[in-house]
Structure formats: structure tokens, C-alpha cells
Scaffold this active site. Sequence first.
Site, PDB file in Angstrom:
ATOM      1  N   ASP A 121     -14.308  -7.197  -8.901  1.00 41.84           N
ATOM      2  CA  ASP A 121     -14.656  -7.478  -7.510  1.00 41.84           C
ATOM      3  C   ASP A 121     -15.984  -8.238  -7.519  1.00 41.84           C
ATOM      4  OD1 ASP A 121     -14.208  -6.104  -4.432  1.00 41.84           O
ATOM      5  OD2 ASP A 121     -16.195  -6.869  -4.933  1.00 41.84           O
ATOM      6  N   ASP A 157      -0.218   0.015  -4.536  1.00 42.73           N
ATOM      7  CA  ASP A 157      -1.655   0.308  -4.514  1.00 42.73           C
ATOM      8  C   ASP A 157      -1.864   1.594  -3.737  1.00 42.73           C
ATOM      9  OD1 ASP A 157      -4.393   0.369  -4.170  1.00 42.73           O
ATOM     10  OD2 ASP A 157      -4.549  -1.624  -3.276  1.00 42.73           O
ATOM     11  N   LYS A 191       0.840  -1.177   0.000  1.00 45.57           N
ATOM     12  CA  LYS A 191       0.000   0.000   0.000  1.00 45.57           C
ATOM     13  C   LYS A 191       0.885   1.241   0.000  1.00 45.57           C
ATOM     14  CE  LYS A 191      -3.878  -2.283   0.381  1.00 45.57           C
ATOM     15  NZ  LYS A 191      -4.968  -2.197  -0.614  1.00 45.57           N
ATOM     16  N   GLU A 196      -1.784   0.196  -8.726  1.00 46.62           N
ATOM     17  CA  GLU A 196      -3.225  -0.051  -8.534  1.00 46.62           C
ATOM     18  C   GLU A 196      -3.929   1.168  -7.943  1.00 46.62           C
ATOM     19  OE1 GLU A 196      -3.918  -3.795  -6.656  1.00 46.62           O
ATOM     20  OE2 GLU A 196      -5.787  -3.162  -5.709  1.00 46.62           O
ATOM     21  N   HIS A 227      -9.700  -8.491  -7.414  1.00 50.18           N
ATOM     22  CA  HIS A 227      -9.551  -7.955  -6.065  1.00 50.18           C
ATOM     23  C   HIS A 227     -10.056  -9.001  -5.079  1.00 50.18           C
ATOM     24  CE1 HIS A 227     -11.419  -5.485  -2.653  1.00 50.18           C
ATOM     25  NE2 HIS A 227     -10.127  -5.347  -2.507  1.00 50.18           N
ATOM     26  N   GLU A 253     -11.499  -2.623  -8.322  1.00 45.30           N
ATOM     27  CA  GLU A 253     -12.210  -3.049  -7.112  1.00 45.30           C
ATOM     28  C   GLU A 253     -13.332  -2.076  -6.759  1.00 45.30           C
ATOM     29  OE1 GLU A 253      -8.699  -2.653  -4.344  1.00 45.30           O
ATOM     30  OE2 GLU A 253     -10.240  -1.925  -2.995  1.00 45.30           O
TER      31      GLU A 253
END
Lengths: 439, 439
Positions: free
Chosen positions: A325, A249, A221, A275, A352, A302
Site C-alpha cells: 500500500d 477478500d 468482499k 485476501e 492495494h 494493505e
Amino acid sequence: MTARIVDVETIDVRFPTSRQLDGSDAMNEAPDYSAAYVVLKTDAADVPDGHGFTFTIGRGNDLAVHAARAIGERAVGRTVEEITGDLGGFSRHLLGDSQLRWLGPDKGAVHLGTAAVLNAAWDLAAKQAGKPVWKLLADMTPQQIVDLVDWRYLKDALTPEDALAMLAEKAAGRAEREAYVREHGYPAYTTSAGWLGYDDAKLARLCQEAVDAGWDSVKLKVGADLQDDIRRCRIARDIIGPDRRLMIDANQTLGVDEAVAWAKALAEFDIWWFEEPTSPDDVLGHAAIARRIGPTRVATGEHAHNAVMFKQFLQADAIGICQIDACRLGGVNEAVAALLLAAAHGVPVCPHAGGVGLCELVQHLSIFDYIAVSGSMENRVIEYVDHLHEHFHDPVRVRGSRYLVPEAPGYSARIRRATLDAHRFPDGPVWSGGDRVAS
Amino acid sequence: MTARIVDVETIDVRFPTSRQLDGSDAMNEAPDYSAAYVVLKTDAADVPDGHGFTFTIGRGNDLAVHAARAIGERAVGRTVEEITGDLGGFSRHLLGDSQLRWLGPDKGAVHLGTAAVLNAAWDLAAKQAGKPVWKLLADMTPQQIVDLVDWRYLKDALTPEDALAMLAEKAAGRAEREAYVREHGYPAYTTSAGWLGYDDAKLARLCQEAVDAGWDSVKLKVGADLQDDIRRCRIARDIIGPDRRLMIDANQTLGVDEAVAWAKALAEFDIWWFEEPTSPDDVLGHAAIARRIGPTRVATGEHAHNAVMFKQFLQADAIGICQIDACRLGGVNEAVAALLLAAAHGVPVCPHAGGVGLCELVQHLSIFDYIAVSGSMENRVIEYVDHLHEHFHDPVRVRGSRYLVPEAPGYSARIRRATLDAHRFPDGPVWSGGDRVAS
């Protein structure tokens, strides 16, 4: 006796994940992973119910539950045969309440609730057929698959006729690919190492554990502070070495130009995909980023709420990785639409997952994609997060960075009753104070 | 004493409009016009409350109410000064609950609820200033206007600096334009003639009444059956003559190629704009339609859920008419963002109205746009539907196809208490059977 849907049970289930910052990222600092859980109940003795859910991160899960109930009531009184015999028609029926549609259309709480109900209907249909959902799908004819999809807004990118031809071309190899995936499983990657709330020492330790456990791909992240992210990517890349894949992400925190600057600053760490660099609604923004940060691929999906969004991301060459998703799209039917669109555009689908039960659901979609739609595992990995699987009757099984094929009939969606009772919000003991031990 | 928000009252208000097919169109066959109504209550004696709402069409209004309550609770305990002194910051605060954001983001029930709360905050701020909302906005400095907007995802299309320069350039003419609009009002068009549920005789009669009442622009609902639409457009064009404007609205029912075919088949009736030809999420689809149906303009926006969508419609040259909605966008702040983006791209804003109280709200936005943002009324008309105005304390006043400038302090959002009591769903007498006379 014709079996019918006689009731829809809805349950607000929440896990207090924020107590340990599991799942923290630059946008979502303290999520409580939650499910708006649906049981479609029948009056048939052999297949008494279907289970489904959508995923949220805490406050607002009651809204998703409320929406699922409003949508679910559209199923009550229908025969099981009507539903399982024409899941495309049932999907259009659920989405077709013009008054509820106004709150979207095809997005937000109502669409999340629709996903929960439709996922439950697929669980029911698969149990009735005695197959896991991936197998139910993979045994359908090309025409049956095409008929699952609502083509109204998609034909300018892919016609039903072209989808049919694409599926027919792949039909001959289905048996061989099914045998292959049963033997070898489906590739996965891990996000468990890289949550933003973890300190550097925990990040390093978890990256090493990921390498030791056999993972080839690790995701971090990013998006709150660039200098922090440079330091964290360096730690991760040093530990995983040059041959494993590193993904990042940003969870939507950046503007278009900022995202480009972020990607360029992190390029030295050989980023496979970036992402959610910016707003999930910004097709043109993602396309602009994609043009400027190659060879890093842009990934999103997602939070892409319907097939019209995926259509555009693909038409605009905005994504190099398509992240469907299972709970944000309107159930299996709309996920199938996205798989067809992605295959037609030659873009790999890497779903996701994580959250509550998303791994359990998306494995069915990727295995079906491999057997009957794209026919390929190249550049395809399913997200894996090692959270909350113990609450499911049929949890995912991951060995050496691969998902093993689920075998039980249904959609692997059923949560244990003891968990539903303990985590029911706000009156279950986990929340009411009767049991303060975090799950 | 520092005044604070002490409570948020939410009310589910519904009007049984489906009993007469008022408001019927190709997508929405039987709407019950509804408001998720919010009262922000203060402990100040002089300005005790602010009123706002979002609009839905019946089932699901309870979800919008529920969302408005969840969002509204984020206002309770704040000082009135904090809110009215920094409406941009308050907007970001309401949108910034990461758990609730998951259900959108920035779309669906949660965003509708946010709009209701933020509209109430603007009503409160304007009452406190002793001005109607349009005047509160038009008296702000360019910097204050720019500060209302969340620029995170917009800077690739318009920077705050460029917006400031654009507003500064228009500042000199504000007083003159304010005097002009006070004297002449703001142009409007009528949709009352063309609902899809009306038969040909009623359509013809209502078109004639529109002409007799002085309207220059008339809009028809289309999109269910092309042959019906050809006949209905012919009836309308014959009655309104060659010099008045005729617009059509398909309410999202068509695919991209179908929409083009529809527009070409109706081109002989000289259509000024074609509204909502396809999915409201389909930026690229609208752009493709726009390229193929000129000189008819593509119009959309009543279901465009946030400023990122308007940004893209403008970047892609997908719309020739920008139709903001005061209750679907996240309140006044996001509407201001859309006005700035549209002005920067030279596209006229013609707000969506009708419903419950949308005319009351959007007049403030268009008048502000004229005075301080675009500085023009050219090719700009506000939708007008003659429904339900009698339930408002400060209803719109329309004379000879123009809105007169509202003068009362606030956002013209306040519904009469007797109406709130009678139409409260499900227990008000209109719904519980205590009063079966349709309103």
C-alpha cells in the site's frame, strides 16, 4: 539561490462515501474515504511544491493530518537539493525522531503521516526531474535504488549486496520493458462489483458490466456470513465464466481456523487468491492458512505497516500475493524495500488500491517493479476501483483492463483545489451543510 | 438513578526528563516522559471518576491525547453499570470503531489512546468494587476472566475452553497465593543504574548503590557501541558479583545477525536476558536470535502492540521472557490475554515499567498473574525505575527488591492535580517558563 522547503500545508479532506455504501466490507461497514493531504512548499519559482497524502476512511483522519504536520515540520528549512538528492537519507530523517517514533514504531498514525510527507517529497523530486515517479525510479542506477532503503532490519532476508546483484541483472532489459509497458499498459483487476453492502441484483449487474468492459479478474468482499458468501460467489462465477479470475477478500474478519473453513467452502468457485483472511499482524497465522488452502493463494499487505512485516510474510511463505500500500508503508522508499524483498522471494506484487488516489500512486510502483525489479507482469495485477479519480489533476487512465502509463511529471498525487476546498473537514461545504450533494 | 459517564477529560502531561538524560538509551537519546491522561467522569456521587493514561516520551503525546479523546467519546453516555459489568464488551466497543480502526488496526496512536481510556474504566470499576485492580481480577471466576478477552485472532494458539481449564486448575490455590504475596511482595529488578547517557563513574556508583539497596537483578542499556558495552558490562558484573542477575537492553537498535554477535561478545558477563535486540515487529527475527544465543533468553514486548504479536512470539519460541506493557496493549483486557497466552506456553511474564506510572499499573497485572494465572513467581521480576512516583496518589512501595501489594481501591493511576497543572503541555509552568525547575 538555494531553494528550500518553507512551509508544510496539511488539509483534512473527506468524501462522504458512506452515504451510498461504496467501499463497504465485512470490517468496514461505512467508510468515508479520506486523505490526510500534504503540500511541501518551496521558495523556488520553477517547482513551487510537492503534493502527497495518506488514506484513511473517515474518523481519525484528523489524527493522520496532525501526525503529517508533526513529521512535515522536520522538512521545513531543508534545501530541496538535500531532499531530492538523497531521498533515502530524507526518509531516515523523517522516521528518526525518537520521540515520535515511540508512538509506533513505524506503524499507526505517525507512520501514515510520514507516508504523506514522503510521498509529497517524491512528487517534488519527480517534478524537479521533469519525470513521473516511475521513470525517476526506473532511471536510477542499481546502487541508487539500493540506497533508498533502510536496511537495518532487513539484511537477514536480503542483503544490500544481493539486492544490487538482482537489480544489476535486470538492468540490461530495462529499455525494452519500458517500451513494452508504454505500449501495452499494466494489467489491472476490478473491485467495484463486489462491495459487501450491495444486494445480489446489484452484484450480478456489476459483474456483467465488468465482463462487458473487458475485465479478466474480479474481486468480491466476503467474511460476514458464509452462506451469503457462497451465494454471492456462485452469482459472480456464473456471470464471469470459468476463464476469468475470481478473488475474495475477508478484510481481516476471521480467525485462522475459520479462514481455512471459509476457503474450503468457497473452493468450488475456483478462488485465485484469498485476501486478508485474518489479522494483518499474524504472519504465522497467514502461513498456517497458506499451507492448508492451496492452490488458492493467500494475499495480504494493505494493512502491513512496514517492511519488517513484508520480510516476515515472505520468509514464512505466508503469502502468494504481496499487496503493498503506497500510503501505509512509509512512502516510496519503504515500498521499494518491499518490492525488492518480494522479487527476491519470487512473489508477485499486486498493490492495494482504490480509496482516495491509491490507484494514482501504486501504478508508479508497479511500472517501476516491472521495468527494473521483478521484470515480470506474470500473475501481477493492480487493483482498480472507479471512485474519485475526477478529483485529481492527473487521474489514472484504464483501457480494457490495463492501466496506461502516466506521463506527467510527479506522483499523480495532486488533488484539485476546488475539491480540497469543498471536501475540507469539517468546514468545507460538503460537510458543513453548504452543499449536501454527495460527491 | 442510573449513573452514567458524562464527560471525558484529557490532559497532555509531560515531564522534562531529557534535561538530565534520565531514561536515555541507544534508540531514545532524549525522552521527555509523558502521559496522555484521561479522566472518565460520572454523575455518581460515590465514585465520581476513573483515571487512566498511556505513556509516551514527549513529542507526539498530543497525538495520543487526541486519540484518547476520540476513543473516550465512545464511553460518554454509557451507564457505569454497562461498562463495569461487562469490561470485555466495553473493550470490544472501544476497539470497534471501524473508521478509527483503519489507523491501526490495534496499534499506534489510536491503540495507545484506547489503552488510556480502558485503564480509566478499570480504575473506575475497581473503585466501585472497593478493591485494587489486582484484587478485582483475582476475585473473578475463570469464566469471567475468559470473557474479558477478545478471542477472535487467538484461538489457534489457545482456545477459550483451554484457558478456562487452565484457570480452573489454579483456582484452588488462589487464597494461599494471595496471602503469600501480601506477606512477601513481588520480586523486582532495577534499571535505574544503567541508562546509556550515564558515564562509567556514574554507572559504577549506581551499580554499587543498587547492590547496597538489596537488588538481585540489574539491567543495562546497550546497543550503540559494542566496545562501550563490553566495558560497561564488565564494570557492572565486577560490582554486582557472580550471583546477581545482569540483563541487557538494546532498545531495537540491531539487525538480527548484529544482535547475535552482540550477545556472543557479551556472553562472558553471564547475561540472563537480552531485551529488544531488534525490531519489535520481527517475530521470526527474535526466533532466529533466540535459537542462537542460548542460554541467554530473548526478551521483548514493551513495543509489542497487541495480543496477536504476543501470540506469535510465543508460538515461534521467540521469547524466553514476555514483557507486557500496561499502556501499549489495549488496556487491562489485552494484558490479560497476553498473561493467558504466556502461561499456556510456560513463559514467564516480566512487565515493562518505568516511564510515567508504568510501575504503578503493572504491579496489579503481575500480582494477578501470580494469584490466578501462572501461579508462579519463578523467573519473574517486575521492572522498577525510581522516577516520578511522587506525582501519584497511590505510588508503588518497594522494599528490599520487592513490590509491596497495593491496597487502595483502583488502578493506582491517579496523578496529583498539582502535577497535572504544573506539567500540562505546553501551557503549564514547567513548560511555559513559569517554573524552569525540572521536576
